[in-house]
Design a protein around this motif. Structure first.
Motif, PDB file in Angstrom:
ATOM      1  N   ILE A 250      -7.221   6.196  -0.313  1.00  0.00           N
ATOM      2  CA  ILE A 250      -5.945   5.669  -0.793  1.00  0.00           C
ATOM      3  C   ILE A 250      -5.951   5.514  -2.305  1.00  0.00           C
ATOM      4  O   ILE A 250      -4.957   5.814  -2.977  1.00  0.00           O
ATOM      5  CB  ILE A 250      -5.620   4.331  -0.107  1.00  0.00           C
TER       6      ILE A 250
ATOM      7  N   LEU B 223      -7.195  -2.539  -7.122  1.00  0.00           N
ATOM      8  CA  LEU B 223      -6.794  -3.933  -6.913  1.00  0.00           C
ATOM      9  C   LEU B 223      -5.870  -4.080  -5.699  1.00  0.00           C
ATOM     10  O   LEU B 223      -5.714  -5.167  -5.160  1.00  0.00           O
ATOM     11  CB  LEU B 223      -6.120  -4.485  -8.162  1.00  0.00           C
ATOM     12  N   LEU B 224      -5.252  -2.981  -5.294  1.00  0.00           N
ATOM     13  CA  LEU B 224      -4.395  -3.044  -4.108  1.00  0.00           C
ATOM     14  C   LEU B 224      -5.187  -2.920  -2.804  1.00  0.00           C
ATOM     15  O   LEU B 224      -4.807  -3.493  -1.789  1.00  0.00           O
ATOM     16  CB  LEU B 224      -3.332  -1.941  -4.158  1.00  0.00           C
ATOM     17  N   VAL B 225      -6.265  -2.167  -2.827  1.00  0.00           N
ATOM     18  CA  VAL B 225      -6.967  -1.903  -1.568  1.00  0.00           C
ATOM     19  C   VAL B 225      -8.213  -2.749  -1.345  1.00  0.00           C
ATOM     20  O   VAL B 225      -8.635  -2.923  -0.196  1.00  0.00           O
ATOM     21  CB  VAL B 225      -7.388  -0.413  -1.438  1.00  0.00           C
ATOM     22  N   SER B 226      -8.785  -3.273  -2.420  1.00  0.00           N
ATOM     23  CA  SER B 226     -10.083  -3.942  -2.240  1.00  0.00           C
ATOM     24  C   SER B 226      -9.929  -5.216  -1.420  1.00  0.00           C
ATOM     25  O   SER B 226      -8.912  -5.902  -1.478  1.00  0.00           O
ATOM     26  CB  SER B 226     -10.696  -4.254  -3.598  1.00  0.00           C
ATOM     27  N   ASP B 227     -10.951  -5.524  -0.641  1.00  0.00           N
ATOM     28  CA  ASP B 227     -10.885  -6.682   0.254  1.00  0.00           C
ATOM     29  C   ASP B 227     -10.768  -7.977  -0.527  1.00  0.00           C
ATOM     30  O   ASP B 227     -10.039  -8.882  -0.131  1.00  0.00           O
ATOM     31  CB  ASP B 227     -12.113  -6.721   1.166  1.00  0.00           C
TER      32      ASP B 227
ATOM     33  N   THR C  63      -9.266  -9.769  -3.725  1.00  0.00           N
ATOM     34  CA  THR C  63      -8.080  -9.438  -4.532  1.00  0.00           C
ATOM     35  C   THR C  63      -8.271  -9.740  -6.006  1.00  0.00           C
ATOM     36  O   THR C  63      -7.459  -9.338  -6.820  1.00  0.00           O
ATOM     37  CB  THR C  63      -6.857 -10.220  -4.024  1.00  0.00           C
TER      38      THR C  63
ATOM     39  N   HIS D 108      -3.842  -7.895  -9.009  1.00  0.00           N
ATOM     40  CA  HIS D 108      -2.592  -7.143  -9.041  1.00  0.00           C
ATOM     41  C   HIS D 108      -1.411  -8.102  -8.970  1.00  0.00           C
ATOM     42  O   HIS D 108      -1.361  -8.973  -8.104  1.00  0.00           O
ATOM     43  CB  HIS D 108      -2.536  -6.182  -7.858  1.00  0.00           C
TER      44      HIS D 108
ATOM     45  N   LEU E 104       1.514  -8.309  -7.702  1.00  0.00           N
ATOM     46  CA  LEU E 104       2.507  -7.871  -6.723  1.00  0.00           C
ATOM     47  C   LEU E 104       3.818  -8.639  -6.866  1.00  0.00           C
ATOM     48  O   LEU E 104       4.898  -8.075  -6.714  1.00  0.00           O
ATOM     49  CB  LEU E 104       1.958  -8.092  -5.309  1.00  0.00           C
ATOM     50  N   ARG E 105       3.702  -9.924  -7.155  1.00  0.00           N
ATOM     51  CA  ARG E 105       4.895 -10.776  -7.263  1.00  0.00           C
ATOM     52  C   ARG E 105       5.898 -10.246  -8.267  1.00  0.00           C
ATOM     53  O   ARG E 105       7.091 -10.469  -8.147  1.00  0.00           O
ATOM     54  CB  ARG E 105       4.482 -12.200  -7.673  1.00  0.00           C
TER      55      ARG E 105
ATOM     56  N   TRP F 249       6.573  -7.116  -8.939  1.00  0.00           N
ATOM     57  CA  TRP F 249       7.062  -5.775  -8.623  1.00  0.00           C
ATOM     58  C   TRP F 249       8.586  -5.723  -8.749  1.00  0.00           C
ATOM     59  O   TRP F 249       9.169  -4.864  -9.428  1.00  0.00           O
ATOM     60  CB  TRP F 249       6.656  -5.378  -7.213  1.00  0.00           C
TER      61      TRP F 249
ATOM     62  N   ILE G 177      -1.517   1.215   2.677  1.00  0.00           N
ATOM     63  CA  ILE G 177      -2.445   0.222   2.132  1.00  0.00           C
ATOM     64  C   ILE G 177      -2.463  -1.017   3.008  1.00  0.00           C
ATOM     65  O   ILE G 177      -3.530  -1.511   3.385  1.00  0.00           O
ATOM     66  CB  ILE G 177      -2.050  -0.144   0.687  1.00  0.00           C
TER      67      ILE G 177
ATOM     68  N   ARG H 234      -5.745  -2.887   4.848  1.00  0.00           N
ATOM     69  CA  ARG H 234      -6.280  -4.096   4.208  1.00  0.00           C
ATOM     70  C   ARG H 234      -6.943  -5.050   5.210  1.00  0.00           C
ATOM     71  O   ARG H 234      -6.590  -5.073   6.392  1.00  0.00           O
ATOM     72  CB  ARG H 234      -5.150  -4.867   3.513  1.00  0.00           C
ATOM     73  N   THR H 235      -7.890  -5.859   4.681  1.00  0.00           N
ATOM     74  CA  THR H 235      -8.379  -6.989   5.480  1.00  0.00           C
ATOM     75  C   THR H 235      -7.209  -7.869   5.838  1.00  0.00           C
ATOM     76  O   THR H 235      -6.267  -8.000   5.059  1.00  0.00           O
ATOM     77  CB  THR H 235      -9.256  -7.962   4.656  1.00  0.00           C
TER      78      THR H 235
ATOM     79  N   THR I 105      -6.955 -11.804   3.522  1.00  0.00           N
ATOM     80  CA  THR I 105      -6.204 -12.183   2.318  1.00  0.00           C
ATOM     81  C   THR I 105      -4.741 -12.380   2.680  1.00  0.00           C
ATOM     82  O   THR I 105      -3.879 -11.548   2.356  1.00  0.00           O
ATOM     83  CB  THR I 105      -6.336 -11.081   1.258  1.00  0.00           C
TER      84      THR I 105
ATOM     85  N   PHE J 120      -1.955 -12.537  -0.276  1.00  0.00           N
ATOM     86  CA  PHE J 120      -1.805 -11.224  -0.898  1.00  0.00           C
ATOM     87  C   PHE J 120      -1.058 -10.275   0.034  1.00  0.00           C
ATOM     88  O   PHE J 120      -0.113  -9.588  -0.375  1.00  0.00           O
ATOM     89  CB  PHE J 120      -3.186 -10.655  -1.239  1.00  0.00           C
TER      90      PHE J 120
ATOM     91  N   ASP K  85       2.540 -11.014   0.095  1.00  0.00           N
ATOM     92  CA  ASP K  85       3.199 -10.478  -1.106  1.00  0.00           C
ATOM     93  C   ASP K  85       3.437  -8.982  -0.954  1.00  0.00           C
ATOM     94  O   ASP K  85       4.503  -8.466  -1.298  1.00  0.00           O
ATOM     95  CB  ASP K  85       2.332 -10.740  -2.341  1.00  0.00           C
TER      96      ASP K  85
ATOM     97  N   VAL L 260       6.951  -6.839  -1.023  1.00  0.00           N
ATOM     98  CA  VAL L 260       7.260  -5.673  -1.859  1.00  0.00           C
ATOM     99  C   VAL L 260       7.784  -4.540  -0.991  1.00  0.00           C
ATOM    100  O   VAL L 260       8.802  -3.908  -1.302  1.00  0.00           O
ATOM    101  CB  VAL L 260       6.020  -5.213  -2.648  1.00  0.00           C
TER     102      VAL L 260
END
Lengths: 158, 158
Positions: free
Chosen positions: A11, A35-39, A41, A87, A89-90, A92, B113, B117-118, B121, B124, B127, B131
């Motif tokens: 991804i 930063l979007l995919v990592s477990d 955040t 990231h 996200l808020r 966006w 994504i 994801r886990t 979180t 996150f 959020d 989006v």
DNA sequence: CTTTTGGTTCTGAATTAAAAGAACCAAATT
DNA sequence: AATTTGGTTCTTTTAATTCAGAACCAAAAG
């Protein structure tokens, strides 16, 4: 160094290709995707650098512009000297609005063009007027669309 | 060679800067701007080349991609071997929709994504869901907005 | 006050994108 | 049939991005 599952790596790849096509520099794109995919955040500078296998300078400049553009927020944890990055996200929503507004701001120039054109080319000028009217219309409608969304959601987001 | 008034030159400058910032290659941007401001709306290959003082190769490739992207239409006048080029103002609307759709297509990746994801979180992920919902919402609303515009205007444009 | 940590900033090198120039080509003209 | 016109395509040059590596720096730790 963050361990990533194959799907996560895939991804990051796809997402950064997408963003690079849209004009974002590769390192920025890959940081955002990570930063979007990592477990976790919130990742430290060095975790990002090691995971993406990139130089400190590249990561540093990329992170700074991302923070400047409100794409990423930098977090400091008391008693920890490192900065952590997350990231945004808020934002966006707001970023989208800014982007659209910038796109629609072309109308300013189109109006200037119309004011400078010969009046001889009647059809062309009419088409131009239509485009201008269309963009004005879009601008107005978008305000409503954003308003509608915010009305529905700012209640729950408290 | 087309004679341009100072205001026209100035607008070509401003307009192409704007488009280049949005990711368009300079020669393409200047051709589009020229076709918007010039008193004659249909210019030949050589008129464009001379006026913008650019090489044949650059003009040729730029014009071809502009035609391919439906930004410019190429017109042939019977008994004249030259091709003439005209700004496709009429397509602005459709091009805008295509551009927005491409922007919104990022949602596909965001959904992917989320699915990867886990679940740990929680905030996150919430959020991220927001989006995604926002982009879906925008997509739906935009369809209506374009529809509304077309309903109001396709009657008169016959 | 010396060393380590967590970065930043300043070159330079490598890659990439854009444009120029020249060779080329098909259709029309002479 | 030779030449001109109206471009196209290929190769080279130039310019702009992007990244890496090293030097650097301030704050914290020893």
């Amino acid at each position: 160094m963050i361990e990533l599952r194959p799907e996560q790596l895939e991804i990051i790849q796809k997402m950064s290709v997408f963003q690079v096509r849209a004009g974002m520099p590769p390192t920025e794109a890959r940081i955002l995707a990570l930063l979007l995919v990592s477990d976790r955040t919130e990742l430290s500078f060095d975790e990002i650098r090691e995971t993406l296998n990139t130089s400190k300078s590249a990561v540093s400049t990329a992170l700074n512009t991302l923070v400047l553009r409100n794409k990423v927020e930098s977090i400091t944890i008391p008693g920890d000297r490192k900065r952590y990055f997350k990231h945004q996200l808020r934002n966006w929503n707001a970023n989208a609005k800014d982007g659209l507004d910038k796109l629609l701001s072309v109308n300013q120039l189109l109006k200037e063009i119309l004011s400078v054109r010969t009046t001889e080319t009647v059809d062309f000028n009419q088409d131009l007027k239509n485009v201008i009217a269309f963009i004005d219309f879009m601008q107005g409608e978008l305000v409503h669309v954003f308003q509608k969304w915010n009305d529905q959601h700012q209640i729950e987001n408290n």
